[in-house]
Write a protein that holds these residues in place. Structure first.
Motif, short mmCIF file in Angstrom:
data_model
loop_
_atom_site.label_atom_id
_atom_site.label_comp_id
_atom_site.label_asym_id
_atom_site.label_seq_id
_atom_site.Cartn_x
_atom_site.Cartn_y
_atom_site.Cartn_z
N GLU A 94 0.70 -1.11 -0.01
CA GLU A 94 -0.03 -0.02 0.02
C GLU A 94 0.92 1.42 0.18
O GLU A 94 0.50 2.21 -0.59
N GLU A 95 1.88 1.30 0.58
CA GLU A 95 2.68 2.54 0.84
C GLU A 95 3.84 2.37 -0.38
O GLU A 95 4.40 3.47 -0.46
N ASP A 97 6.41 0.54 -0.65
CA ASP A 97 7.96 0.63 0.31
C ASP A 97 8.61 -0.66 -0.49
O ASP A 97 9.95 -0.79 -0.56
N LYS A 158 7.54 -5.38 8.65
CA LYS A 158 8.38 -4.22 7.92
C LYS A 158 9.22 -3.57 8.79
O LYS A 158 10.62 -3.28 8.30
N ARG A 381 4.70 3.25 -8.64
CA ARG A 381 5.07 3.58 -7.17
C ARG A 381 5.43 5.26 -7.20
O ARG A 381 6.02 5.85 -7.86
#
Length: 385
Positions: A94-95, A97, A158, A381
């Motif tokens: 979602e981020e 990363d 994470k 991204r």
């Protein structure tokens, strides 16, 4: 009298200078904030400008290409020859990363830290790892292993960058899937989570779909091939989380399906108007679902509320596969398969391997980023917003 007139002239001149000076100050005071406002707006535009990257998995050359969203140039390539064979699907969390790459040829999943392009780990999941999809809550990744007929559950930490395969669900052993006519095989193809990460909808290669309870890791609902056709890979959740879309595709079929995520009931079945439905994505405004057809090289535009096809894109490129939108929703990126497909169940070869770019407003192809192998997985991204 002369002195009086002289004094009067001096007084009037002084008053005139005073009024002029006040007027100048007043004008200056009004103009300054306007100038400052323009500068502030320009600064805001600079800060709100979105930089993004488009990542593409080329399973024909064992490479991950990183494309600059502004220039559409390849700015970096990650060599996967010593990492995983045939990187098939690539999906960000979602981020943005971490990128999760399912390597279909080696039955593994690789985790890439996006910021510095470092491959943190490669995990063995199962033969033919096809799709590795992170959950919305970021706590796990479910992997569809096609010929292994299994789902792998990867736990995600994470903070410590730890990724561990913890569970496996053998779909071939599920009692509800033993009807050979309705479930010719139990090969999982693609999947998507519900908004709360509690369930996953998984399409099956021979036809059918199952709903998996993530906590218990059990199949809680199943649909046979008479309800859901074969080779589906268009699973995606509606923006409000109330409906799950899925599709099926072959050289003769292009259907899509809508499920109620609360009851897990199939509530709608439609046809795209093309052949071989595959990649899907929802527009930035959340109103429409774009679904490409690999054989007819076009796309259906589906209203996410009425579930009906409301428009089409006549040509998105030769042999389109998976898709994504730019952050502002103005561009639609589509991977185009190569002349020698590295994977596939039926004819899906194309003559122009690369990434096709469609202008969303005009619905026309405006550019092609050329590649050499067999592009498949694609995701976007955001670097800075």
């Amino acid at each position: 009298m002369k002195i009086s007139k002289l004094l009067l002239g001096i007084v009037l001149a002084s008053l005139l200078l005073f009024v002029t000076a006040c007027g100048s100050d007043s004008t200056s005071t009004e103009e300054t904030p306007a100038d400052e406002e323009v500068d502030a707006e320009e600064g805001t535009e600079e800060l709100s400008a979105t930089d993004y990257e488009v990542w593409v998995a080329d399973q024909g050359t064992n490479e991950i290409h990183i494309i600059d969203g502004a220039t559409h140039e390849i700015v970096e390539t990650i060599d996967f020859n010593d990492v995983g064979e045939k990187p098939h699907m690539l999906v960000f969390d979602e981020e943005g990363d971490y990128a999760y790459v399912a390597n279909m040829g080696s039955g593994t999943v690789s985790v890439i830290r996006a910021e510095d392009r470092t491959v943190l780990t490669t995990l063995e999941t199962g033969e033919g790892a096809h799709a590795a999809i992170p959950s919305p809550d970021g706590e796990r990744v479910l992997v569809a292993n096609v010929p292994a007929r299994s789902l792998s559950d990867i736990s995600v930490d994470k903070e410590n960058e730890e990724f561990v395969v913890e569970r496996e669900l053998d779909l071939s052993a599920v009692e509800a899937l033993q009807d050979e006519e309705e479930f010719p095989n139990q090969n999982p193809i693609c999947l998507a989570f519900t908004a709360d990460s509690s369930k996953a909808y998984v399409t099956l290669g021979g036809g059918g779909l199952v709903v998996v309870d993530v906590e218990t890791f059990e199949v809680i609902q199943s649909f046979g091939k008479s309800q859901v056709g074969a080779h589906g890979c268009g699973t995606i959740l509606s923006p409000d989380g109330k409906h799950m879309f899925a599709n099926s595709g072959s050289t003769e079929l292009a259907e899509y399906y809508v499920f109620d995520t609360e009851t897990d009931e199939l509530i709608y079945t439609g046809e795209t108007g093309g052949t071989d439905a595959h990649g899907v994505r929802i527009t930035k405004d959340g109103k429409h679902l774009w679904m490409v057809n690999r054989v007819t090289d076009d796309a259906a535009i589906i209203d996410v509320e009425t579930f009906e096809v409301v428009d089409t894109v006549d040509f998105v490129g030769d042999a389109p596969d998976l898709v994504t939108f730019s952050p502002d929703g103005s561009l639609f990126y589509v991977t185009l398969r190569g002349p020698e497909p590295a994977t596939g169940t039926h004819d899906m070869a194309g003559e122009t391997p690369g990434v096709s770019i469609i202008d969303v407003e005009s619905k026309e192809k405006i550019d092609l980023i050329e590649l050499t192998g067999d592009p498949h997985g694609i995701d976007l991204r955001i670097v800075q917003e």
